[in-house]
Design a protein around this motif. Structure first.
Motif, short mmCIF file in Angstrom:
data_model
loop_
_atom_site.label_atom_id
_atom_site.label_comp_id
_atom_site.label_asym_id
_atom_site.label_seq_id
_atom_site.Cartn_x
_atom_site.Cartn_y
_atom_site.Cartn_z
N ASN A 204 0.83 -1.20 0.00
CA ASN A 204 0.00 0.00 0.00
C ASN A 204 0.86 1.25 0.00
O ASN A 204 0.55 2.24 -0.68
CB ASN A 204 -0.92 0.01 1.23
N LEU A 205 1.95 1.23 0.76
CA LEU A 205 2.85 2.39 0.82
C LEU A 205 3.52 2.61 -0.53
O LEU A 205 3.68 3.75 -0.97
CB LEU A 205 3.88 2.19 1.93
N LEU A 211 2.52 9.79 -0.94
CA LEU A 211 3.79 9.51 -0.27
C LEU A 211 4.93 9.44 -1.28
O LEU A 211 6.04 9.94 -1.03
CB LEU A 211 3.67 8.18 0.49
N ARG A 212 4.65 8.85 -2.42
CA ARG A 212 5.67 8.75 -3.47
C ARG A 212 6.10 10.14 -3.95
O ARG A 212 7.29 10.41 -4.17
CB ARG A 212 5.14 7.92 -4.64
N ASP A 213 5.13 11.05 -4.09
CA ASP A 213 5.44 12.42 -4.51
C ASP A 213 6.24 13.16 -3.44
O ASP A 213 7.13 13.96 -3.75
CB ASP A 213 4.16 13.18 -4.83
N GLU A 214 5.91 12.89 -2.17
CA GLU A 214 6.66 13.50 -1.08
C GLU A 214 8.14 13.10 -1.15
O GLU A 214 9.04 13.93 -0.97
CB GLU A 214 6.08 13.07 0.27
N LEU A 215 8.37 11.83 -1.40
CA LEU A 215 9.75 11.35 -1.52
C LEU A 215 10.44 12.00 -2.71
O LEU A 215 11.59 12.43 -2.63
CB LEU A 215 9.76 9.83 -1.67
N GLN A 221 13.29 8.00 -3.37
CA GLN A 221 12.32 7.10 -3.97
C GLN A 221 12.31 5.78 -3.23
O GLN A 221 13.28 5.41 -2.56
CB GLN A 221 12.65 6.85 -5.45
N PHE A 222 11.20 5.05 -3.37
CA PHE A 222 11.08 3.72 -2.80
C PHE A 222 11.76 2.69 -3.70
O PHE A 222 11.81 2.82 -4.91
CB PHE A 222 9.61 3.31 -2.67
N PHE A 487 5.70 6.07 10.37
CA PHE A 487 7.08 5.68 10.69
C PHE A 487 7.97 5.83 9.44
O PHE A 487 9.08 6.36 9.52
CB PHE A 487 7.15 4.24 11.18
N VAL A 488 7.45 5.41 8.30
CA VAL A 488 8.21 5.55 7.05
C VAL A 488 8.48 7.02 6.76
O VAL A 488 9.59 7.39 6.37
CB VAL A 488 7.45 4.89 5.89
#
Length: 493
Positions: A204-205, A211-215, A221-222, A487-488
């Motif tokens: 899901n993350l 969240l991906r855009d925040e990174l 990146q993940f 947490f991530v």
């Protein structure tokens, strides 16, 4: 060779891009567009070292890596971190019955075979793509991936790694290995839940666009160290070819003849690598999918229905305690003739209804697979039987594969020479192994357990165990699954 997403066949990337992304941005898993056709001259291949075999097999799968880059990754991965120059030896157990030992790496589990090379593949992939982002690796583990991943990525520049594992769902040795992991960039967190809970939230993350855009806005990146990442999966193909080459070299089989592999299976990555080896020309007769009491895969191969709606059972083979086998998506994709719409519909059914069913025509694709499940009592019995007969001690996961092969062999379904894929050292699960051998182990300390196992097996302590119990615990965080996202974010800052 390029890779395409199981959820969208038009989503095509290079090998290095697939490794960097880990999971496809559409939620799918990357699969090869096609499979290589190797010139399998076993007279030559039987003389290959593990490193030479790795280069031979990986070269077409990692087609945008130069020879120099690939050889460098292999040399850095398969070195003195392993306690034998053979890296993955095949040992005799009985007539036409062998074990492929994949636990000679730094964390004494088969995950070392791929996770020793993944950090180097990922770093090289970034170089190939002129990608200067920091990489945040998210991983859920049922016990072994977490330690092996952290060991591989520890203090690798430009990376951070977060490992989530189920509290109470791993052995005490597995937990101690993870909690004592050094490295300023490593983070290990136990969650209140099981492995499936952790893995589902990690997915899901990955698919969380906000969240991906925040990174991305912070040049990060993940990526993933699970076998959902093809950089984890493809190196596992190597040891199937290498096992075959060793048997030819030892005169145990004739070149070109078929052999069977029995694989203890949870997340379906290890056995899928065997399937990809078969698709690439390795003479495999049958792949034996061995399940423990969490027999969702056994049931699937019996009737074509995948149903995760059942009780989750904690067993003495915890790395197989999984009800949602992520890598099965890849196999199902091939079974539905690589129809992304059909595959996506099935995965949606799994998410919303908890089950899906394949047609008879789609199930016919699985003719290479046999399946069996082994109860906890049978697992213990198998450890005891093999030890009494041969003096060989195996861990609780390997025992599941061994018993499954024995059952299918007696039924006349697996008659070729058989290789049991041995996925962990017995030192990883000493209490369960000793109980299976009739030792009253419940009151023994971890050190006493290890000492007793050493006495019975005459197997020297692996380097991974030396000093482990005295090592300082550096991680001590437990959270709810619902808190994983925050947490991530805290680590990504």
């Amino acid at each position: 060779m390029n890779y395409k997403s199981t959820r969208n066949s038009k989503n095509i990337v290079t090998p290095s891009q697939a490794i960097l992304q880990g999971l496809a941005t559409d939620g799918g898993l990357y699969v090869p567009e096609s499979f290589p056709s190797f010139d399998l001259n076993w007279e030559i291949l039987s003389q290959y070292t593990y490193q030479e075999m790795a280069h031979f097999i990986l070269k077409p799968f990692l087609s945008d890596f130069s020879d120099e880059q690939l050889k460098r990754c292999i040399e850095l991965a398969y070195d003195n971190k392993f306690d034998t120059e053979v890296i993955a030896p095949v040992v005799d157990i009985d007539v036409k019955h062998y074990h492929l030992e994949l636990f000679h790496g730094s964390t004494i589990a088969f995950k070392d075979m791929a996770l020793s090379i993944l950090p180097h593949l990922m770093k090289t992939s970034a170089e190939i793509n002129n990608n200067y982002n920091d990489i945040l690796i998210l991983t859920a583990t049922s016990g072994d991936t977490g330690k092996a991943a952290m060991a591989g990525f520890s203090d690798v520049p430009g990376t951070k790694i977060i490992v989530f594992y189920p509290k109470g769902g791993v052995s005490s040795i597995q937990e101690q290995q993870m909690l004592t992991q050094t490295g300023d960039n490593t983070h290990v967190v136990s969650i209140v839940g099981n492995f499936d809970d952790a893995q589902t939230e990690v997915k899901n993350l990955f698919n969380d666009s906000v969240l991906r855009d925040e990174l991305q806005s912070s040049d990060s990146q993940f990526s993933s160290a699970n076998s959902m990442n093809i950089g984890r999966l493809v190196p596992q193909i190597v040891y199937y070819f290498y096992a075959y080459a060793q048997l030819v070299k030892q005169g145990k089989i004739d070149a070109g003849s078929e052999i069977d592999f029995s694989v203890p299976t949870g997340n379906f990555g290890n056995i899928l690598a065997g399937y990809y080896a078969k698709r690439s020309g390795l003479p495999i007769g049958k792949l034996l999918c061995a399940s423990n009491d969490n027999k969702v895969l056994y049931d699937f191969f019996q009737d074509g229905e995948y149903n995760r709606q059942r009780d989750f059972i904690l067993t003495i083979s915890p790395s197989m305690d999984i009800l949602v086998s992520s890598n099965l998506e890849r196999l199902v994709y091939h079974a539905v003739n690589e129809d992304s719409e059909r595959l996506s519909d099935l995965m949606e059914q799994l998410d919303t209804k908890g089950h899906y069913t394949l047609t008879d025509e789609e199930q016919a694709h699985f003719s290479i697979f046999l399946s069996d499940y082994v109860t906890e009592a049978q697992t213990k019995e198998e450890i005891n039987i093999v030890y009494r007969k041969t003096g060989y001690i195996m861990d609780t996961h390997t025992a599941v594969a061994s018993r499954a092969w024995r059952n299918l062999n007696q039924e006349g379904l697996s008659t070729n020479p058989a290789v049991i894929v041995s996925t962990a050292s017995p030192y990883k699960f000493p209490e369960a192994v000793l109980v299976a051998l009739g030792v009253e182990a419940e009151t023994l300390t971890d050190q006493e357990l290890l000492d007793k196992l050493n006495e019975l097996s005459n197997i020297p302590y692996p380097p991974a165990i030396e000093g482990l119990l005295e090592a300082e615990r550096l991680h001590d965080t437990t959270i709810e699954v619902s808190d994983m996202r925050e947490f991530v974010r805290s680590i990504a800052k």
